[in-house]
Write a protein that holds these residues in place. Structure first.
Motif, PDB file in Angstrom:
ATOM      1  N   ALA A 176       0.828  -1.207   0.000  1.00  6.39           N
ATOM      2  CA  ALA A 176       0.000   0.000   0.000  1.00  6.39           C
ATOM      3  C   ALA A 176       0.861   1.256   0.000  1.00  6.39           C
ATOM      4  O   ALA A 176       0.577   2.225  -0.718  1.00  6.39           O
ATOM      5  N   ALA A 177       1.931   1.243   0.802  1.00  7.46           N
ATOM      6  CA  ALA A 177       2.818   2.411   0.856  1.00  7.46           C
ATOM      7  C   ALA A 177       3.470   2.665  -0.500  1.00  7.46           C
ATOM      8  O   ALA A 177       3.579   3.814  -0.958  1.00  7.46           O
ATOM      9  N   ASP A 178       3.897   1.590  -1.174  1.00  8.92           N
ATOM     10  CA  ASP A 178       4.541   1.748  -2.481  1.00  8.92           C
ATOM     11  C   ASP A 178       3.560   2.263  -3.531  1.00  8.92           C
ATOM     12  O   ASP A 178       3.908   3.108  -4.367  1.00  8.92           O
ATOM     13  N   LEU A 179       2.332   1.761  -3.497  1.00 10.11           N
ATOM     14  CA  LEU A 179       1.353   2.162  -4.506  1.00 10.11           C
ATOM     15  C   LEU A 179       0.864   3.595  -4.317  1.00 10.11           C
ATOM     16  O   LEU A 179       0.400   4.222  -5.274  1.00 10.11           O
ATOM     17  N   THR A 180       0.964   4.113  -3.100  1.00  8.53           N
ATOM     18  CA  THR A 180       0.392   5.437  -2.825  1.00  8.53           C
ATOM     19  C   THR A 180       1.410   6.567  -2.839  1.00  8.53           C
ATOM     20  O   THR A 180       1.036   7.729  -2.680  1.00  8.53           O
ATOM     21  N   ARG A 181       2.687   6.271  -3.045  1.00 14.36           N
ATOM     22  CA  ARG A 181       3.633   7.376  -3.133  1.00 14.36           C
ATOM     23  C   ARG A 181       3.507   8.058  -4.502  1.00 14.36           C
ATOM     24  O   ARG A 181       3.070   7.440  -5.480  1.00 14.36           O
ATOM     25  N   PRO A 182       3.843   9.342  -4.587  1.00 12.62           N
ATOM     26  CA  PRO A 182       3.684  10.068  -5.855  1.00 12.62           C
ATOM     27  C   PRO A 182       4.416   9.378  -7.006  1.00 12.62           C
ATOM     28  O   PRO A 182       5.533   8.873  -6.830  1.00 12.62           O
ATOM     29  N   TRP A 183       3.773   9.380  -8.148  1.00 12.81           N
ATOM     30  CA  TRP A 183       4.376   8.766  -9.338  1.00 12.81           C
ATOM     31  C   TRP A 183       5.529   9.630  -9.817  1.00 12.81           C
ATOM     32  O   TRP A 183       5.448  10.856  -9.822  1.00 12.81           O
ATOM     33  N   ASP A 184       6.623   8.985 -10.200  1.00  9.98           N
ATOM     34  CA  ASP A 184       7.748   9.742 -10.746  1.00  9.98           C
ATOM     35  C   ASP A 184       8.394   8.963 -11.873  1.00  9.98           C
ATOM     36  O   ASP A 184       8.075   7.799 -12.108  1.00  9.98           O
ATOM     37  N   GLY A 185       9.294   9.627 -12.557  1.00 11.31           N
ATOM     38  CA  GLY A 185       9.893   9.051 -13.757  1.00 11.31           C
ATOM     39  C   GLY A 185      10.718   7.808 -13.521  1.00 11.31           C
ATOM     40  O   GLY A 185      11.050   7.096 -14.466  1.00 11.31           O
ATOM     41  N   SER A 186      11.069   7.536 -12.260  1.00 14.69           N
ATOM     42  CA  SER A 186      11.868   6.347 -11.976  1.00 14.69           C
ATOM     43  C   SER A 186      11.027   5.075 -11.976  1.00 14.69           C
ATOM     44  O   SER A 186      11.569   3.969 -11.947  1.00 14.69           O
ATOM     45  N   ARG A 187       9.709   5.225 -11.998  1.00 15.09           N
ATOM     46  CA  ARG A 187       8.822   4.065 -11.987  1.00 15.09           C
ATOM     47  C   ARG A 187       8.264   3.852 -13.394  1.00 15.09           C
ATOM     48  O   ARG A 187       7.908   4.798 -14.089  1.00 15.09           O
ATOM     49  N   THR A 188       8.173   2.602 -13.782  1.00 10.75           N
ATOM     50  CA  THR A 188       7.714   2.269 -15.127  1.00 10.75           C
ATOM     51  C   THR A 188       6.299   1.720 -15.061  1.00 10.75           C
ATOM     52  O   THR A 188       6.062   0.708 -14.389  1.00 10.75           O
ATOM     53  N   PRO A 189       5.335   2.372 -15.731  1.00 11.78           N
ATOM     54  CA  PRO A 189       3.975   1.826 -15.724  1.00 11.78           C
ATOM     55  C   PRO A 189       3.918   0.501 -16.474  1.00 11.78           C
ATOM     56  O   PRO A 189       4.766   0.213 -17.323  1.00 11.78           O
ATOM     57  N   SER A 190       2.949  -0.299 -16.133  1.00  8.48           N
ATOM     58  CA  SER A 190       2.800  -1.587 -16.793  1.00  8.48           C
ATOM     59  C   SER A 190       2.581  -1.392 -18.287  1.00  8.48           C
ATOM     60  O   SER A 190       1.753  -0.566 -18.685  1.00  8.48           O
ATOM     61  N   PRO A 191       3.299  -2.121 -19.138  1.00  9.68           N
ATOM     62  CA  PRO A 191       3.202  -1.918 -20.586  1.00  9.68           C
ATOM     63  C   PRO A 191       1.773  -2.060 -21.091  1.00  9.68           C
ATOM     64  O   PRO A 191       1.075  -3.015 -20.757  1.00  9.68           O
ATOM     65  N   GLY A 192       1.354  -1.097 -21.880  1.00  9.63           N
ATOM     66  CA  GLY A 192       0.065  -1.177 -22.543  1.00  9.63           C
ATOM     67  C   GLY A 192      -1.139  -0.882 -21.693  1.00  9.63           C
ATOM     68  O   GLY A 192      -2.270  -0.957 -22.168  1.00  9.63           O
ATOM     69  N   LEU A 193      -0.942  -0.511 -20.411  1.00 13.30           N
ATOM     70  CA  LEU A 193      -2.098  -0.327 -19.537  1.00 13.30           C
ATOM     71  C   LEU A 193      -2.541   1.122 -19.418  1.00 13.30           C
ATOM     72  O   LEU A 193      -3.691   1.402 -19.150  1.00 13.30           O
ATOM     73  N   GLY A 194      -1.656   2.067 -19.530  1.00 13.99           N
ATOM     74  CA  GLY A 194      -2.083   3.456 -19.397  1.00 13.99           C
ATOM     75  C   GLY A 194      -0.899   4.366 -19.180  1.00 13.99           C
ATOM     76  O   GLY A 194       0.253   3.935 -19.187  1.00 13.99           O
ATOM     77  N   THR A 195      -1.176   5.637 -18.989  1.00 17.98           N
ATOM     78  CA  THR A 195      -0.125   6.617 -18.728  1.00 17.98           C
ATOM     79  C   THR A 195      -0.424   7.322 -17.413  1.00 17.98           C
ATOM     80  O   THR A 195      -1.582   7.537 -17.041  1.00 17.98           O
ATOM     81  N   LEU A 196       0.627   7.684 -16.716  1.00 20.76           N
ATOM     82  CA  LEU A 196       0.507   8.347 -15.423  1.00 20.76           C
ATOM     83  C   LEU A 196       1.390   9.580 -15.405  1.00 20.76           C
ATOM     84  O   LEU A 196       2.550   9.530 -15.827  1.00 20.76           O
ATOM     85  N   ALA A 197       0.843  10.680 -14.909  1.00 17.72           N
ATOM     86  CA  ALA A 197       1.606  11.928 -14.861  1.00 17.72           C
ATOM     87  C   ALA A 197       2.462  11.975 -13.606  1.00 17.72           C
ATOM     88  O   ALA A 197       2.023  11.570 -12.522  1.00 17.72           O
TER      89      ALA A 197
END
Length: 303
Positions: free
Chosen positions: A50-71
Motif C-alpha cells: 500500500a505504501a509503495d502504490l500510494t507514493r507520488p508517481w515519478d519518472g523512476s517508476r515504469t507503468p505496466s506496458p500497454g495499460l495506461g499513462t501516469l503523470a
C-alpha cells in the motif's frame, strides 16, 4: 486523471494496481503473499504494498506496458483493500487462510488517504456487476487458494444479517470428511480449492493437477474428479435454495476452462433430478475481478 490504489490479497499472490474510475487499470503489480511466514508477515507485506502504490508517481517508476499513462507527481486519491475471510468495514475479523483475527484497516494501509476495507469475493462480485455485465440471480464463485461466493439475488449483492453471506467454501459436502483450516470437517474448500487440489496431489498448483489429469495420471484424475463432485454437491444445494440463473466461476482455478466447466455442468445436472441446472460459466473479468473490486472499494472511500 484521478485514480485509486487497489490491492486484492490472495492466499498465494497479491495483486496491486492503480485504477481509474471507469475500471481502466493504469498500473499492475503482483507480489507473493508470505502466508507460510505467519499473519504478521502477511499484514506487513500488504502495508508495504500500500505504501509503495500510494507514493507520488515519478519518472523512476515504469507503468505496466500497454495499460495506461501516469503523470509525474500524481498519487491515488484513496485506497481499496480486498481481503479474504470475515470482514467488517473497519476490521479483518477472521481468516482461516491467514490465521489473523480482528486486524484494523489501518494495519494494512497506514497512509494519509481514505481507506476502505472489504471482502475479496464480494468485492469481485461488485466488479462483475459494474464492469463485467453482471446479471441478476447469479452466484459469483471465485476458486483460488480458498473458495467463497458473492450472492447476487436481484441485481445487487446480498450480504446477510452480519455481512458475511456467501461462505460456500465452508459448506460441509462430506460432513465426516477432510479437516478444513476453518476448524470444520468436510468443507468444500478442503476438496475443491486450488490449494487443496494441489496439496492432495503433491504438486505446486492446481494447474499442474489439471495438466496431469489430461495426461491420464490416475491420482490427479481422481483428485480432480472429487473436486468437481464436491462443487456439484454444494452448487446443487445452493441451486435448490436460491434458484440462480447462473454460476460464474472466477479465481485462478477458473483458468482450467473446459476442464472444469464441462464436467461441473454434467455433475451438477446429475444432482438435480427434477429441475434444470443453472448455466455455469467462467468470469468475464478473469483473475482481475478482485483487483477491480478493490478499486471500487477505493472509490467508495473517496466519495
Amino acid at each position: 486523471m484521478t485514480y485509486v490504489a487497489a490491492i486484492d490479497v490472495g492466499g498465494t499472490t497479491m495483486k496491486g494496481g492503480l485504477v481509474a474510475r471507469d475500471g481502466t487499470i493504469l498500473h499492475l503489480e503482483r507480489r507473493t503473499t508470505p502466508r507460510a511466514e505467519g499473519p504478521e508477515h502477511v499484514i506487513a507485506a500488504i502495508s508495504r504494498f500500500a505504501a509503495d502504490l500510494t507514493r507520488p508517481w515519478d519518472g523512476s517508476r515504469t507503468p505496466s506496458p500497454g495499460l495506461g499513462t501516469l503523470a509525474d507527481g500524481t498519487r491515488p486519491v484513496a485506497v481499496g483493500l480486498a481481503v479474504p475471510g470475515l470482514v467488517s468495514p473497519t476490521h479483518a475479523v477472521f481468516s482461516a487462510a491467514f490465521g489473523w483475527r480482528d486486524v484494523p484497516a489501518a494495519a494494512f494501509a497506514d497512509v494519509n488517504l481514505p481507506v476502505a476495507l472489504g471482502h475479496d469475493v464480494r468485492s469481485a462480485g461488485e466488479a462483475e456487476l459494474a464492469y463485467g455485465g453482471g446479471e441478476a440471480h447469479v452466484l459469483y464463485l471465485p476458486i483460488g487458494t480458498g473458495i467463497a461466493g458473492a450472492v447476487v439475488p436481484s441485481g445487487a449483492l446480498y450480504g446477510g444479517a452480519g455481512g458475511w453471506a456467501g461462505q460456500i467454501g465452508h459448506v460441509p459436502v462430506w460432513p465426516d470428511g477432510l479437516a478444513c483450516g476453518c476448524g470444520q470437517a468436510g468443507c468444500l474448500a478442503a476438496y475443491a480449492s486450488g490449494s487443496a487440489v494441489a496439496a492432495r496431489c503433491g504438486v505446486p498448483a492446481a494447474e499442474d493437477v489439471v495438466r496431469l489429469a489430461a495426461r491420464g495420471d490416475a491420482r490427479a484424475t481422481a483428485v480432480w474428479a472429487e473436486a468437481v463432485e464436491a462443487l456439484a454437491l454444494a452448487l446443487a444445494t445452493y441451486t435448490l435454495v436460491l434458484d440462480p440463473a447462473a454460476v460464474v466461476i472466477g479465481g485462478g482455478v477458473s483458468q482450467a476452462g473446459d476442464a472444469l466447466v464441462v464436467p461441473l455442468r454434467e455433475r451438477l445436472a446429475a444432482r438435480l433430478a427434477f429441475r434444470p441446472a443453472p448455466d455455469v460459466r467462467t468470469s468475464r473479468l478473469g483473475p482481475l475481478a478482485g483487483l477491480l473490486g478493490a478499486a471500487l472499494l477505493g472509490w467508495s472511500a473517496q466519495g
